[in-house]
Design a protein around this motif. Structure first.
Motif, short mmCIF file in Angstrom:
data_model
loop_
_atom_site.label_atom_id
_atom_site.label_comp_id
_atom_site.label_asym_id
_atom_site.label_seq_id
_atom_site.Cartn_x
_atom_site.Cartn_y
_atom_site.Cartn_z
N ARG A 25 -9.92 -10.84 -2.78
CA ARG A 25 -10.55 -9.60 -2.36
C ARG A 25 -9.63 -8.66 -1.59
O ARG A 25 -10.05 -7.56 -1.21
N THR A 26 -8.38 -9.08 -1.38
CA THR A 26 -7.55 -8.34 -0.43
C THR A 26 -6.16 -8.04 -0.96
O THR A 26 -5.44 -8.94 -1.39
N LEU A 27 -5.79 -6.75 -0.91
CA LEU A 27 -4.42 -6.31 -1.15
C LEU A 27 -3.82 -5.84 0.17
O LEU A 27 -4.49 -5.23 0.99
N VAL A 28 -2.53 -6.10 0.35
CA VAL A 28 -1.78 -5.60 1.50
C VAL A 28 -0.51 -4.97 0.97
O VAL A 28 0.15 -5.52 0.08
N SER A 29 -0.18 -3.80 1.51
CA SER A 29 0.99 -3.07 1.03
C SER A 29 2.02 -2.87 2.14
O SER A 29 1.68 -2.90 3.34
N PHE A 30 3.26 -2.65 1.72
CA PHE A 30 4.36 -2.38 2.63
C PHE A 30 5.09 -1.12 2.14
O PHE A 30 5.29 -0.94 0.93
N VAL A 31 5.45 -0.26 3.09
CA VAL A 31 6.13 0.99 2.75
C VAL A 31 7.35 1.17 3.64
O VAL A 31 7.44 0.60 4.73
N THR A 32 8.30 1.92 3.15
CA THR A 32 9.46 2.30 3.95
C THR A 32 9.65 3.81 3.84
O THR A 32 9.28 4.40 2.81
N PRO A 33 10.22 4.45 4.88
CA PRO A 33 10.69 3.89 6.16
C PRO A 33 9.53 3.64 7.11
O PRO A 33 8.37 3.84 6.75
N GLU A 34 9.88 3.25 8.33
CA GLU A 34 8.85 2.79 9.26
C GLU A 34 8.04 3.91 9.91
O GLU A 34 7.07 3.64 10.61
N ASP A 35 8.40 5.17 9.65
CA ASP A 35 7.61 6.27 10.22
C ASP A 35 6.55 6.80 9.24
O ASP A 35 5.89 7.80 9.51
N VAL A 36 6.37 6.13 8.07
CA VAL A 36 5.30 6.51 7.14
C VAL A 36 3.95 6.18 7.79
O VAL A 36 3.76 5.08 8.32
N ALA A 37 3.01 7.10 7.74
CA ALA A 37 1.70 6.90 8.35
C ALA A 37 0.84 6.00 7.45
O ALA A 37 0.56 6.38 6.31
N PRO A 38 0.42 4.82 7.93
CA PRO A 38 -0.40 3.92 7.11
C PRO A 38 -1.69 4.56 6.58
O PRO A 38 -2.07 4.35 5.43
N GLY A 39 -2.35 5.35 7.42
CA GLY A 39 -3.59 5.98 6.98
C GLY A 39 -3.36 6.94 5.83
O GLY A 39 -4.14 6.97 4.86
N ALA A 40 -2.29 7.72 5.90
CA ALA A 40 -1.97 8.65 4.83
C ALA A 40 -1.63 7.90 3.54
O ALA A 40 -1.97 8.33 2.43
N ALA A 41 -0.95 6.76 3.70
CA ALA A 41 -0.59 5.95 2.53
C ALA A 41 -1.83 5.41 1.82
O ALA A 41 -1.94 5.46 0.59
N ARG A 42 -2.81 4.92 2.60
CA ARG A 42 -4.05 4.42 1.99
C ARG A 42 -4.82 5.54 1.29
O ARG A 42 -5.40 5.34 0.23
N ARG A 43 -4.80 6.72 1.89
CA ARG A 43 -5.49 7.85 1.27
C ARG A 43 -4.83 8.24 -0.06
O ARG A 43 -5.51 8.67 -1.00
#
Length: 537
Positions: free
Chosen positions: A469-487
């Motif tokens: 039921r669960t996906l987890v993602s990783f993005v670079t660089p470290e200043d990417v906003a997680p909320g914006a990425a999910r949107r």
């Protein structure tokens, strides 16, 4: 665009040879087992058109309740007349046999009128959930399917522009108009055939754009109108409708009930309420796990598919009802193997090929492997669909001529791994590619990562599945906003593709060959989740 993907296929040949050089690698005793295990029973199918099976039920029991939803109901006779009227309206709007019609709807009685009306018009329906389909995905589905009309509800009519070449009809408004007592049975200008398309379902694609799978009437009838796919459904029984209309197993619920004279119990917000009054439940294991058999005393039959089923869940339900564990991608028509599982069964497997279907366990060169050896599952027979719409390269990769059934037959590469048990049942052993199942839906992890990489500032992304039921993602660089990425994912892909958490890292770990180390990311995802460090906003 009125192209039937089956038009250029030769007619199926006479009885299969199951012989020749392709089997020479097996010793003679195993050649016999390869055929015995891989060939489903050959049985006749009573109808070649889905709506003809429904019409037979409507003629035999017009006053029987076809469906219920939130206190409303519709009889078989009225449902038949409403669908005939809609079919005539579609034809008057320019829809012709062989066309595709988008059905942008929500659960309810108009959903049933929409599906049957499209089929009666000789067209194929393209289902999408009106509330959950992102705008970008809807636009792609309409374009890729070549939809010549859109059926929807008044509340969602503004989601699609009404154009001369693609009219939008609100089915709930049409149903509110007075219905003639004896409207003429609608028949299209060209009578449909079993090789015509019944529906087109869009599955997750590796490019981030869903692929349209073309499924014929013959494909669907072969599953729904033969055992065990018919699940013993008949008049007087109640079948729960729990699943998303865009999911192929919803066709098993909806069309399976209506083709056999049962009452479809369409759920509202409370999934458990619909199940409590049902005799038959078709679900993914994740959905079934949310139901308590102690609170569902009527249920006599359960069928699961779409993702691996935990054995404790199967044992729990098999102790109180007939439990069927099935498997099969959309490209082989819902399921093409089924096991009737009992609590005394030695193994929980995906069973044997269903009627008129075949399954082969092959090596990387498409040669049979020994009985009990692990190989890739290829599917043949009546369930193999007509292919992907407008995707010749993908069709060439996944659909191949079937060397076992002979000229005129195709087989499909499922990318599942499996092996035959000594008893002749299939054990499912995972996937060969990066495609996973989440909540019963197929998800391409690379498609999720591609959507993440559209986030401003994101350079690279990777996604892992933590559980069913669960996906987890990783993005670079470290200043990417997680909320914006999910949107970014929510705007481009269905809801079940949206990761539970997005973690921003300075860099992604790599393997010795310079590729993203997904094993290391999965370990990191589990560690962070256990520590409560998930970021889901």
């Amino acid at each position: 665009m009125r192209v039937n993907p089956t038009a250029e296929r030769p007619a199926p040949a006479a009885p299969p040879p199951w012989s020749g050089p392709v089997l020479d690698a097996l010793p003679p005793p195993e050649r016999a087992l390869f055929r015995r295990y891989g060939q489903g029973p050959r049985v006749p199918v009573p109808h070649s058109l889905v709506h003809r099976a429904f019409e037979e039920q409507a003629a035999a029991r017009p006053h029987a309740v076809a469906a219920e939803h939130l206190g409303r109901s519709i009889g078989y006779g009225e449902l038949d007349r409403q669908a005939d009227r809609l079919a005539a309206r579609l034809a008057a709007s320019g829809v012709r046999p062989g066309d595709r019609v988008a059905v942008l709807t929500r659960r309810g009685l108009p959903m049933l009128v929409s599906l049957l009306g499209v089929l009666k018009a000789g067209a194929a329906y393209v289902p999408q959930d009106a509330a959950l389909t992102p705008p970008a995905q809807l636009a792609h589905v309409l374009e890729a399917s070549g939809a010549t009309a859109v059926l929807t509800l008044a509340a969602y009519a503004d989601r699609v522009a009404d154009r001369p070449d693609r009219p939008v009809l609100c089915v709930d408004r049409l149903m509110a108009e007075p219905l003639p007592d004896r409207p003429a049975r609608f028949r299209p200008v060209r009578g449909p055939q079993g090789s015509d398309l019944c529906y087109v379902l869009f599955t997750s694609g590796t490019t981030g754009r869903p692929n349209g799978v073309a499924v014929t009437h013959a494909n669907v009838c072969n599953l729904l109108l033969t055992a065990p796919g018919n699940l013993g459904i008949g008049p007087g029984q109640r079948v729960a409708q729990l699943l998303n209309i865009a999911f192929d197993m919803a066709a098993w619920e909806i069309l399976g009930a209506l083709c056999h004279g049962a009452t479809l119990v369409i759920r509202g917000r409370d999934l458990a309420e619909a199940a409590r009054t049902a005799d038959v439940v078709i679900a993914t294991p994740s959905v079934l796990a949310g139901l308590d058999p102690d609170h569902c005393p009527r249920i006599r039959t359960v069928a699961v598919a779409g993702e691996p089923c935990p054995r404790p869940l199967a044992d729990r339900w098999a102790s109180v009802c007939a439990f069927h564990n099935g498997c099969g991608p959309t490209e082989t028509t819902i399921v093409n193997t089924v096991q009737r599982y009992g609590t005394g069964s030695a193994r929980l497997t995906i069973g044997r090929p269903t009627p008129n279907n075949t399954v082969y366990v092959l090596d990387a060169r498409q040669r049979p492997v020994r009985i009990g050896a692990t190989g890739e599952l290829w599917a043949g027979g009546a369930g193999v669909t007509a292919g992907y719409l407008a995707a010749p390269r993908l069709n060439a990769e996944r659909y191949r001529p079937d060397p076992f059934l002979g000229p005129g037959h195709m087989m499909f590469r499922t990318r599942d791994l499996g092996r035959w048990t000594p008893e002749g049942e299939l054990e499912h052993l995972g996937r060969t590619d990066d495609q996973v199942k989440v909540r019963g839906f197929r998800v391409e992890l690379d498609a999720v990562s591609a959507a993440l990489e559209t986030t401003p500032g994101c350079v690279r992304a990777a996604t892992v599945r933590v559980d069913d039921r669960t996906l987890v993602s990783f993005v670079t660089p470290e200043d990417v906003a997680p909320g914006a990425a999910r949107r970014s994912v929510a705007e481009a892909l269905p809801y079940y593709c949206v990761p539970e958490a997005v973690h921003a890292l300075a860099e992604l770990p790599q393997t010795g060959r310079g590729k993203i180390d997904k094993a290391a990311l999965l370990e990191l995802a589990v560690r962070r989740r256990t520590a409560g460090l998930d970021v889901a906003s």
